[in-house]
Enzyme design. Structure first.
Site, mmCIF file in Angstrom:
data_model
loop_
_atom_site.group_PDB
_atom_site.id
_atom_site.type_symbol
_atom_site.label_atom_id
_atom_site.label_comp_id
_atom_site.label_asym_id
_atom_site.label_seq_id
_atom_site.Cartn_x
_atom_site.Cartn_y
_atom_site.Cartn_z
ATOM 1 N N SER A 169 15.729 -2.731 -3.085
ATOM 2 C CA SER A 169 16.632 -1.616 -3.379
ATOM 3 C C SER A 169 15.926 -0.647 -4.321
ATOM 4 C CB SER A 169 17.925 -2.177 -3.987
ATOM 5 O OG SER A 169 18.783 -1.138 -4.385
ATOM 6 N N TYR A 198 20.029 8.776 -0.153
ATOM 7 C CA TYR A 198 19.075 7.702 -0.475
ATOM 8 C C TYR A 198 19.795 6.655 -1.338
ATOM 9 C CZ TYR A 198 14.871 5.381 -2.339
ATOM 10 O OH TYR A 198 13.908 4.446 -2.690
ATOM 11 N N LYS A 202 20.290 2.621 -0.741
ATOM 12 C CA LYS A 202 19.766 1.619 -1.681
ATOM 13 C C LYS A 202 20.910 0.779 -2.264
ATOM 14 C CE LYS A 202 16.099 1.861 -0.570
ATOM 15 N NZ LYS A 202 15.081 0.825 -0.314
HETATM 16 N N1 LIG Z 1 7.788 3.862 -4.926
HETATM 17 C C1 LIG Z 1 8.832 3.803 -5.745
HETATM 18 O O1 LIG Z 1 8.836 4.374 -6.841
HETATM 19 C C2 LIG Z 1 10.057 3.011 -5.356
HETATM 20 C C3 LIG Z 1 11.118 2.942 -6.266
HETATM 21 C C4 LIG Z 1 12.253 2.221 -5.915
HETATM 22 C C5 LIG Z 1 12.326 1.605 -4.693
HETATM 23 N N2 LIG Z 1 11.291 1.688 -3.814
HETATM 24 C C6 LIG Z 1 11.429 1.028 -2.506
HETATM 25 O O2 LIG Z 1 10.272 0.278 -2.233
HETATM 26 C C7 LIG Z 1 10.112 0.152 -0.826
HETATM 27 C C8 LIG Z 1 8.660 0.395 -0.445
HETATM 28 O O3 LIG Z 1 8.331 1.712 -0.789
HETATM 29 P P1 LIG Z 1 6.872 2.208 -1.204
HETATM 30 O O4 LIG Z 1 7.030 2.873 -2.510
HETATM 31 O O5 LIG Z 1 5.876 1.139 -1.021
HETATM 32 O O6 LIG Z 1 6.687 3.375 -0.110
HETATM 33 P P2 LIG Z 1 5.589 3.661 1.006
HETATM 34 O O7 LIG Z 1 4.214 3.507 0.454
HETATM 35 O O8 LIG Z 1 5.986 4.983 1.586
HETATM 36 O O9 LIG Z 1 5.820 2.507 2.068
HETATM 37 C C9 LIG Z 1 6.973 2.510 2.873
HETATM 38 C C10 LIG Z 1 6.738 1.618 4.059
HETATM 39 O O10 LIG Z 1 7.931 1.654 4.854
HETATM 40 C C11 LIG Z 1 7.531 1.938 6.189
HETATM 41 N N3 LIG Z 1 8.592 2.594 6.940
HETATM 42 C C12 LIG Z 1 9.203 3.761 6.685
HETATM 43 N N4 LIG Z 1 10.087 4.036 7.652
HETATM 44 C C13 LIG Z 1 10.024 3.025 8.550
HETATM 45 C C14 LIG Z 1 10.670 2.740 9.762
HETATM 46 N N5 LIG Z 1 11.558 3.578 10.317
HETATM 47 N N6 LIG Z 1 10.384 1.583 10.397
HETATM 48 C C15 LIG Z 1 9.469 0.724 9.884
HETATM 49 N N7 LIG Z 1 8.794 0.954 8.743
HETATM 50 C C16 LIG Z 1 9.073 2.094 8.088
HETATM 51 C C17 LIG Z 1 6.316 2.831 6.058
HETATM 52 O O11 LIG Z 1 5.614 2.861 7.291
HETATM 53 P P3 LIG Z 1 4.665 4.108 7.668
HETATM 54 O O12 LIG Z 1 3.409 3.921 6.889
HETATM 55 O O13 LIG Z 1 4.500 3.956 9.147
HETATM 56 O O14 LIG Z 1 5.395 5.357 7.292
HETATM 57 C C18 LIG Z 1 5.588 2.102 4.951
HETATM 58 O O15 LIG Z 1 4.914 0.985 5.469
HETATM 59 C C19 LIG Z 1 11.104 1.134 -0.199
HETATM 60 O O16 LIG Z 1 12.220 0.415 0.287
HETATM 61 C C20 LIG Z 1 11.523 2.015 -1.364
HETATM 62 O O17 LIG Z 1 12.839 2.517 -1.208
HETATM 63 C C21 LIG Z 1 10.141 2.358 -4.118
#
Ligand SMILES: NC(=O)c1ccc[n+]([C@@H]2O[C@H](COP(=O)([O-])OP(=O)(O)OC[C@H]3O[C@@H](n4cnc5c(N)ncnc54)[C@H](OP(=O)(O)O)[C@@H]3O)[C@@H](O)[C@H]2O)c1
Length: 322
Positions: A169, A198, A202
């Site tokens: 989340s 968003y 979440k």
């Molecule tokens: N980064 C932050 O600050 C943060 C904070 C709070 C929560 N989160 C959560 O952490 C999780 C991971 O995020 P991250 O920061 O690592 O972001 P990220 O680097 O953008 O990675 C997101 C991943 O999700 C995949 N994805 C997106 N849409 C998809 C779909 N329709 N079907 C299958 N895969 C899909 C992307 O694939 P592609 O490479 O093909 O696009 C990528 O592998 C997310 O749920 C995000 O909400 C992140």
């Protein structure tokens, strides 16, 4: 004091979590990590795999998944059979069903599912009839439904350690207005900003974890949820798509203050595999970085809402799969 303040605004507190020391050997176990090709999903894959786990990278892009596998196997040449691409797109219900079938056919167990994939602050769009960010929840709901029999079988095997489901989340669940999960139209509604949608997705990730855990009474399956931290990853593609140049400026100015993906992945790695989750009997709990139990918003704690989301999700998976 600074650690407390930092964690309140979504950054890491000072808790140390040493992956090498705190994770057990995972040889013989099988995991699925959605979005395992990039960001904290990739780091999660790497941590589980280095401990001996076979890991399926459930990704929408075969090329990106294979590139991620190649980066990892450079470390350990010859061990690529323990990293497997699993086609999965959050927005395609048929891919969740197929992923479940593939796992049933090829594996006798499934120990860990990390529901990590997602998009953030994406412009309003309906994809296959559902608001694009709500798929952050619905795609994972469908995937976990598809693998639940295998998770239960694994948990019931003699001498099994606990099976884990981790729902990623965000602190952004606080941005959600009071959710209305009564119909597809209500979750699809336009809101005042993309951040509210968003936030809704979440918040749904938390409600899903709570509702799933409640349905697993007596099972040796632990479902927990988390805010991983404010991390420098590709997730900022969403704000750039929504705000154009202004989004790029935000990205450039904030990136230097954010956590690294290595630190940002720690809380979900902890929930996926650490012994402490069993020792402390964590079930249906929300965590903040790093690996610290916390209390989400009042809406997130509302069990009626969690049940309403569950019923809607079951209906939508049926309705949209036909
Ligand atoms: N980064 C932050 O600050 C943060 C904070 C709070 C929560 N989160 C959560 O952490 C999780 C991971 O995020 P991250 O920061 O690592 O972001 P990220 O680097 O953008 O990675 C997101 C991943 O999700 C995949 N994805 C997106 N849409 C998809 C779909 N329709 N079907 C299958 N895969 C899909 C992307 O694939 P592609 O490479 O093909 O696009 C990528 O592998 C997310 O749920 C995000 O909400 C992140």
């Amino acid at each position: 004091m600074l650690g407390g303040l930092a964690s309140k605004v979504g950054f890491a507190n000072s808790r140390a979590f040493d992956i090498d020391a705190d994770l057990p050997d995972l040889s013989g176990k099988v995991a699925v990590v959605t979005g395992g090709n990039d960001g904290i999903g990739f780091i999660t894959v790497r941590a589980l795999w280095r401990k001996g786990c076979k890991v399926y990278l459930a990704c929408r892009s075969e090329q990106k998944a294979r590139d991620a596998i190649a980066r990892l196997t450079k470390e350990h040449p010859g061990s690529d059979h323990t990293l497997v691409f699993l086609p999965f797109d959050l927005t395609q219900l048929a891919s969740a069903k197929k992923a479940g079938e593939t796992l049933e056919q090829n594996e006798s167990r499934l120990d860990i599912v990390v529901c990590n994939a997602g998009v953030m602050a994406w412009p309003y769009e309906l994809v296959n009839g559902v608001e694009v960010q709500f798929w952050n929840h619905l795609g994972h709901f469908a995937l976990v439904q598809a693998v639940l029999p295998l998770l239960k079988k694994t948990a019931q095997a003699p001498g099994a350690t606990s099976v884990r489901v981790v729902s990623v989340s965000s602190v952004a669940h606080q941005m959600s207005p009071k959710p209305d999960y009564s119909s597809l139209e209500s979750v699809n509604r336009q809101m005042t900003s993309t951040w509210q949608r968003y936030g809704q997705s979440k918040l749904a990730n938390i409600h899903f974890a709570v509702a799933l855990q409640n349905r697993l009474e007596g099972e040796n399956i632990r479902v927990n949820t988390l805010h991983p931290g404010n991390i420098n990853t590709s997730l900022m593609r969403g704000p750039v798509a929504s705000y154009g140049f202004f989004g790029k400026v935000i990205k450039a100015t904030t990136s230097r203050f954010l956590m690294t993906p290595d630190d940002g992945a720690k809380t979900q790695i902890y929930l996926a595999a650490s012994r402490e989750v069993d020792e402390k009997d964590y079930r249906g709990k929300y965590f903040i970085p790093i690996a610290t139990p916390a209390t989400p918003t009042a809406y997130a704690q509302d069990k009626e809402l969690a049940d309403q989301l569950w019923r809607l999700s079951e209906d939508l998976v049926k309705q949209l799969s036909t």
